[in-house]
Design a protein around this motif. Structure first.
Motif, short mmCIF file in Angstrom:
data_model
loop_
_atom_site.label_atom_id
_atom_site.label_comp_id
_atom_site.label_asym_id
_atom_site.label_seq_id
_atom_site.Cartn_x
_atom_site.Cartn_y
_atom_site.Cartn_z
N VAL A 1 3.07 -7.64 -9.41
CA VAL A 1 3.19 -6.09 -8.55
C VAL A 1 1.94 -5.32 -8.30
CG1 VAL A 1 3.87 -5.64 -10.89
CG2 VAL A 1 5.21 -4.53 -8.98
N SER A 2 1.86 -4.80 -7.30
CA SER A 2 1.03 -3.50 -7.04
C SER A 2 1.46 -2.20 -6.64
CB SER A 2 0.04 -4.38 -5.44
OG SER A 2 -0.50 -3.28 -5.22
N ILE A 3 0.91 -1.60 -7.67
CA ILE A 3 1.61 -0.16 -8.08
C ILE A 3 0.40 0.92 -7.07
CG2 ILE A 3 2.09 1.63 -9.55
CD1 ILE A 3 2.76 -0.52 -10.97
N GLY A 4 1.08 1.55 -5.79
CA GLY A 4 -0.09 2.77 -5.55
C GLY A 4 0.73 3.44 -4.50
N ASP A 5 -0.33 4.19 -4.35
CA ASP A 5 -0.36 5.48 -3.49
C ASP A 5 -0.82 5.62 -1.87
OD1 ASP A 5 -2.99 5.93 -4.17
OD2 ASP A 5 -2.51 7.86 -3.25
N ASN A 6 -1.29 4.23 -1.43
CA ASN A 6 -1.79 3.82 -0.11
C ASN A 6 -1.80 2.70 0.37
OD1 ASN A 6 -2.98 3.31 2.02
ND2 ASN A 6 -4.71 4.10 1.46
N PHE A 7 0.05 3.22 1.56
CA PHE A 7 0.53 1.85 1.95
C PHE A 7 -0.03 0.64 2.42
CE2 PHE A 7 3.64 -0.73 4.29
CZ PHE A 7 4.37 -0.38 3.73
N ILE A 8 -1.03 1.39 3.26
CA ILE A 8 -2.19 0.35 3.55
C ILE A 8 -3.12 -0.89 3.03
CG2 ILE A 8 -4.01 -0.51 5.74
CD1 ILE A 8 -2.40 2.24 7.31
N ASN A 9 -3.58 0.01 1.95
CA ASN A 9 -4.82 -0.35 0.73
C ASN A 9 -4.01 -1.50 -0.16
OD1 ASN A 9 -6.59 1.46 2.24
ND2 ASN A 9 -7.19 1.91 0.41
N GLU A 10 -2.60 -0.44 -0.82
CA GLU A 10 -2.89 -1.21 -1.88
C GLU A 10 -1.12 -2.30 -1.23
OE1 GLU A 10 -4.99 1.69 -2.92
OE2 GLU A 10 -2.72 2.13 -2.73
#
Length: 271
Positions: free
Chosen positions: A226-235
């Motif tokens: 699972v990838s967790i982040g606030d940047n849709f394009i980056n993460e």
């Protein structure tokens, strides 16, 4: 509260493990000083509209610096679906196909993915003729290590990560450099939490390759990550395209439901 049942969890840092925005405003003010005097007020007014989501330039868009165009993209296949001039005028389909054939590759200079708060003042400054944004970025980084800047620790985050680490491998992958990461983790009381830290990741350009390397290194299947982040394009988009699960941190929600995607307002919603 939600359960994260994955063998490998990949966390972003900025905007994910801390949520302040004072540094973005500082960056904007520093850039504003480089705008011609007669346009400085307009610059900051537009930046404030961007932060509120009331401007054409917003999180999730892409800014073409050379053409001064704001692009809407499909975040999964990276095709441009529409492009607008700063005043909102949509360019023709013929121009769209000529300018942006096929999947696009983003960089940090010419075709910029506006994935988080750093890029709103950047795009605004470029539109208003500022050539040098990097020195303002460095000045902001200096501000972030001064006594005038405080990062608020998210309550319970360290305990959550340590508990998660008992059953999962947890990795930090960030575009920040090693020095910044070390300082931020210390201020956030997250030193020693992550077993693997990737700095200067150059997301989104290298996101897929780095994820694929981690999958091989930890000997896991994509669906176990699972990838967790606030940047849709980056993460988020790169993870989904590889068959991973993703948790998108976005206080304003997300426009559409996507398979394997969970949207939360804060990482604190994960524990």
């Amino acid at each position: 509260m939600m359960a994260i049942n994955s063998n490998l969890v990949i966390f972003d840092l900025d905007g994910t493990l801390y949520e302040g925005t004072d540094h973005f405003d500082y960056y904007a003010r520093h850039l504003q000083a480089k705008v011609s005097l007669d346009k400085q007020e307009a610059f900051y007014r537009e930046y404030e509209q961007m932060k509120k989501g009331k401007h054409l330039v917003s999180i999730g868009k892409v800014y073409d610096v050379r053409r001064d165009l704001v692009l809407t993209i499909n975040p999964i296949d990276l095709f441009v679906t529409a492009a607008y001039r700063w005043d909102g005028e949509k360019i023709t389909d013929e121009q769209l196909q000529t300018f942006y054939p096929g999947a696009q590759q983003f960089d940090f200079d010419h075709l910029v993915a506006i994935g988080d708060g750093w890029w709103l003042p950047f795009a605004c400054a470029k539109h208003y003729g500022v050539s040098d944004c990097y020195s303002s970025y460095l000045a902001t980084k200096e501000f972030m290590v001064s006594d005038d800047f405080k990062i608020e620790q998210l309550p319970g985050l360290r305990e959550f990560l340590l508990k998660l680490r008992k059953d999962s491998n947890i990795v930090l992958m960030t575009n920040s450099d090693r020095e910044d990461v070390g300082r931020l983790l210390k201020e956030l009381d997250l030193e020693g939490v992550f077993e693997h830290i990737i700095t200067s990741a150059k997301k989104p350009t290298y996101t897929k390759g780095l994820i694929e390397h981690l999958i091989e290194q930890y000997k896991v299947k994509p669906e176990e990550v699972v990838s967790i982040g606030d940047n849709f394009i980056n993460e988020i988009a790169p993870a989904l395209s590889l068959g991973l699960k993703a948790i998108y941190i976005q206080p304003n929600g997300h426009d559409s439901e996507v398979e394997n995607l969970t949207v939360v307002p804060s990482v604190t919603a994960c524990y």
